[in-house]
Every structure is written in C-alpha cells, then in structure tokens.
Design an enzyme around this catalytic site. Structure first.
Site, PDB file in Angstrom:
ATOM      1  N   ASP A   1       0.861  -1.292   0.037  1.00  0.00           N
ATOM      2  CA  ASP A   1      -0.096   0.036   0.111  1.00  0.00           C
ATOM      3  C   ASP A   1       0.740   1.277   0.068  1.00  0.00           C
ATOM      4  O   ASP A   1       0.530   2.155   0.821  1.00  0.00           O
ATOM      5  CB  ASP A   1      -0.881   0.089   1.261  1.00  0.00           C
ATOM      6  CG  ASP A   1      -2.052  -1.235   1.131  1.00  0.00           C
ATOM      7  OD1 ASP A   1      -1.952  -1.894   0.168  1.00  0.00           O
ATOM      8  OD2 ASP A   1      -2.664  -1.358   2.160  1.00  0.00           O
TER       9      ASP A   1
ATOM     10  N   ASP B   1      -4.604  -0.850  -2.058  1.00  0.00           N
ATOM     11  CA  ASP B   1      -5.839  -0.712  -1.112  1.00  0.00           C
ATOM     12  C   ASP B   1      -6.664   0.093  -2.255  1.00  0.00           C
ATOM     13  O   ASP B   1      -6.444   1.046  -2.730  1.00  0.00           O
ATOM     14  CB  ASP B   1      -5.730   0.268  -0.046  1.00  0.00           C
ATOM     15  CG  ASP B   1      -6.641  -0.213   1.340  1.00  0.00           C
ATOM     16  OD1 ASP B   1      -6.803  -1.289   1.563  1.00  0.00           O
ATOM     17  OD2 ASP B   1      -7.025   0.762   1.992  1.00  0.00           O
TER      18      ASP B   1
ATOM     19  N   HIS C   1     -10.836   0.628  -2.599  1.00  0.00           N
ATOM     20  CA  HIS C   1     -12.224   0.594  -1.983  1.00  0.00           C
ATOM     21  C   HIS C   1     -13.368   1.221  -3.053  1.00  0.00           C
ATOM     22  O   HIS C   1     -12.957   2.279  -3.514  1.00  0.00           O
ATOM     23  CB  HIS C   1     -12.261   1.486  -0.687  1.00  0.00           C
ATOM     24  CG  HIS C   1     -11.268   1.054   0.446  1.00  0.00           C
ATOM     25  ND1 HIS C   1     -11.457  -0.371   1.111  1.00  0.00           N
ATOM     26  CD2 HIS C   1     -10.347   1.412   1.067  1.00  0.00           C
ATOM     27  CE1 HIS C   1     -10.439  -0.558   1.812  1.00  0.00           C
ATOM     28  NE2 HIS C   1      -9.875   0.662   2.003  1.00  0.00           N
TER      29      HIS C   1
ATOM     30  N   HIS D   1     -17.605   2.782   1.138  1.00  0.00           N
ATOM     31  CA  HIS D   1     -16.922   1.509   1.716  1.00  0.00           C
ATOM     32  C   HIS D   1     -17.469   1.605   3.066  1.00  0.00           C
ATOM     33  O   HIS D   1     -17.387   2.489   3.784  1.00  0.00           O
ATOM     34  CB  HIS D   1     -15.666   1.404   1.514  1.00  0.00           C
ATOM     35  CG  HIS D   1     -15.261  -0.134   1.740  1.00  0.00           C
ATOM     36  ND1 HIS D   1     -14.288  -0.151   3.025  1.00  0.00           N
ATOM     37  CD2 HIS D   1     -14.902  -1.369   1.166  1.00  0.00           C
ATOM     38  CE1 HIS D   1     -14.233  -1.591   3.108  1.00  0.00           C
ATOM     39  NE2 HIS D   1     -14.473  -2.282   2.041  1.00  0.00           N
TER      40      HIS D   1
ATOM     41  N   HIS E   1     -10.800   6.910   1.936  1.00  0.00           N
ATOM     42  CA  HIS E   1      -9.249   6.725   1.335  1.00  0.00           C
ATOM     43  C   HIS E   1      -9.333   5.784   0.288  1.00  0.00           C
ATOM     44  O   HIS E   1     -10.186   4.881   0.191  1.00  0.00           O
ATOM     45  CB  HIS E   1      -8.483   6.529   2.531  1.00  0.00           C
ATOM     46  CG  HIS E   1      -8.577   4.970   2.977  1.00  0.00           C
ATOM     47  ND1 HIS E   1      -9.568   4.800   3.989  1.00  0.00           N
ATOM     48  CD2 HIS E   1      -8.037   3.918   2.759  1.00  0.00           C
ATOM     49  CE1 HIS E   1      -9.682   3.625   4.357  1.00  0.00           C
ATOM     50  NE2 HIS E   1      -8.655   3.042   3.476  1.00  0.00           N
TER      51      HIS E   1
ATOM     52  N   LYS F   1      -7.142  -5.047  -2.921  1.00  0.00           N
ATOM     53  CA  LYS F   1      -8.009  -5.582  -1.820  1.00  0.00           C
ATOM     54  C   LYS F   1      -8.921  -4.233  -1.376  1.00  0.00           C
ATOM     55  O   LYS F   1      -8.695  -3.257  -1.656  1.00  0.00           O
ATOM     56  CB  LYS F   1      -6.859  -6.114  -0.730  1.00  0.00           C
ATOM     57  CG  LYS F   1      -5.918  -5.043  -0.504  1.00  0.00           C
ATOM     58  CD  LYS F   1      -4.887  -5.488   0.725  1.00  0.00           C
ATOM     59  CE  LYS F   1      -4.168  -4.297   1.284  1.00  0.00           C
ATOM     60  NZ  LYS F   1      -5.026  -3.342   1.946  1.00  0.00           N
TER      61      LYS F   1
ATOM     62  N   CYS G   1      -1.928  -2.702   7.620  1.00  0.00           N
ATOM     63  CA  CYS G   1      -2.117  -3.754   6.617  1.00  0.00           C
ATOM     64  C   CYS G   1      -0.781  -4.612   6.401  1.00  0.00           C
ATOM     65  O   CYS G   1      -0.816  -5.687   6.105  1.00  0.00           O
ATOM     66  CB  CYS G   1      -2.102  -3.114   5.271  1.00  0.00           C
ATOM     67  SG  CYS G   1      -3.799  -2.473   5.000  1.00  0.00           S
TER      68      CYS G   1
HETATM   69  C1  VGL Z   1      -4.755   0.585   5.714  1.00  0.00           C
HETATM   70  C2  VGL Z   1      -6.156   1.329   7.149  1.00  0.00           C
HETATM   71  C3  VGL Z   1      -7.273   1.283   6.271  1.00  0.00           C
HETATM   72  C4  VGL Z   1      -3.059   0.261   5.645  1.00  0.00           C
HETATM   73  C5  VGL Z   1      -5.694   0.438   4.664  1.00  0.00           C
HETATM   74  O1  VGL Z   1      -2.641   0.258   4.490  1.00  0.00           O
HETATM   75  O2  VGL Z   1      -2.748  -0.037   6.754  1.00  0.00           O
HETATM   76  N1  VGL Z   1      -4.967   1.027   7.002  1.00  0.00           N
HETATM   77  N2  VGL Z   1      -6.896   0.727   4.824  1.00  0.00           N
HETATM   78 ZN    ZN Z   2      -8.301   0.771   3.351  1.00  0.00          ZN
END
Ligand code: VGL
Ligand code: ZN
Length: 201
Positions: A12, A50, A52, A56, A85, A110, A155
């Site tokens: 990410d 990430d 979404h 979401h 996000h 994801k 993550c």
């Molecule tokens: C993440 C919170 C929500 C991450 C992703 O990449 O750690 N944290 N979505």
């Molecule tokens: Zn996320």
C-alpha cells in the site's frame, strides 16, 4: 539477487497513506528509496493496492454519527472506521509517483468488497475470503517473504501474520515500513508479529 524462493511484498505505498493523503502515515514516503533499491534483489515482487469502492463500510462517512478512528462491530469483528481513502480510480489510490512499478510481477488489489475491509494482502478481514496471493506464491515455490510498506500496524501487520500462518518464513523490514500508531497499535502490532514468528529486521 536473492534466491528464487524469496519474494518481496510491498504493501500500500499509495498517495493516501503518504503525507498530504487522506489517511497519511507520518513520513510514509520516506521508505520509498529503500523499497525501490530492494526490488532489484528479488526475483518476485508483489505490490498491494488498497482499492475501495466509494461508500465502503470501513469509512466513517458510511455510518451516521461516527467519526474517523471510532470503532464499530462488524459481523466479522471489531473494525476501525477510517477517513474515506483509496477510492478506486482516485488520485489518492494511485501508487506514490516515486515508487518503481516496472519491477512488479503482480499487483494485488484489496478492500473491494463494500461490506468487508481487507488489511491483509492474503485474506480479507473476515479471515476467510482469499485474495489469491497464497496460491500465486506457492505456485512459484516461494517460501520466504519480506514485507515492507504502509502501515506497519495495519496492512503490513495483518499481512505478516497471515503469511506466517500460511507457512511462509516472514521478515518485516522495519526501516522500510511506517505506522499509524493509534492508541499504541504500533507496539502491539510489533509484539503480535514477533509472537507469530515474524523476524523483525
Ligand atoms: C490501511 C487502514 C485502512 C493500511 C488500509 O494500508 O494499513 N489502513 N486501509
Ligand atoms: Zn483501506
């Protein structure tokens, strides 16, 4: 170059997790030069993104009366509510412009199911729905994975635990990770990873 049984998994490294992003991790972009250099050492490089849909269920804006970083109970367990996000197709969801993309063999997206969050590169937060990454790595006879990226306590943490549970030898390269550290979550994540047999390097 490392042996063919070793893969690098880059979690990410997207605009929204870097300074100026919607869920910025302090110094999130500082890890990029180290990650870029590491990519040349691995014959398998996987990136995660990430990704979404708008609205979401992990977004605070999807729940009346909730604000970012509140907790709610989802059918699969407790869930932190986040600022909106990494919305599919948005600038925030793009990889940071300085991250090298050409060495990537696979990009795993994801968090696309509107009702389930997905921190891990391997399984959604229900711990049951696979992203397919275990099968991909096992087909390539990968036995060892090195994890880097954002965020250490979410993550990266969940990916490391799942990788260890799936039988991979897991190394977290801590200098190439940065955390959110919400209520001590960074220390707790490092301890949980150690307990799961993850090597913190
Ligand atoms: C993440 C919170 C929500 C991450 C992703 O990449 O750690 N944290 N979505
Ligand atoms: Zn996320």
């Amino acid at each position: 170059m490392r042996a063919a049984n070793e893969a690098l998994i880059v979690i990410d490294v997207q605009n929204d997790f870097c300074p100026g992003g919607a869920l910025a991790v302090a110094d999130g972009d500082a890890i990029i030069p180290e990650i870029n250099a590491l990519m040349d050492d691995f014959s398998t490089v996987v990136l995660t993104q990430d990704w979404h849909p708008a609205g979401h269920s992990s977004f605070a804006t999807s729940h009346t009366g909730k604000t970012p970083f509140d907790m709610i109970d989802m059918p699969y367990g407790p869930q932190v509510l986040w600022p909106d996000h990494c919305i599919q197709g948005s600038t925030g969801a793009e990889f940071h412009k300085d991250l090298r993309l050409e060495p990537a063999h696979l990009i795993i997206r994801k968090g696309m199911n509107p009702t389930i969050d997905s921190y891990s590169a391997f399984f959604e937060n229900d711990k049951a729905t696979s992203t397919g990454l275990v099968g991909y790595l096992k087909d390539l006879a990968v036995s060892d994975v090195t994890l880097v990226g954002l965020a250490t306590d979410f993550c990266v943490h969940f990916s490391a635990i799942d990788a260890a549970t799936q039988g991979f030898n897991v190394t977290l390269r801590e200098t190439a990770c940065r955390g959110i550290d919400m209520d001590g979550s960074l220390g707790a994540a490092l301890q949980a990873m150690r307990n799961a047999g993850v090597t913190i390097a």
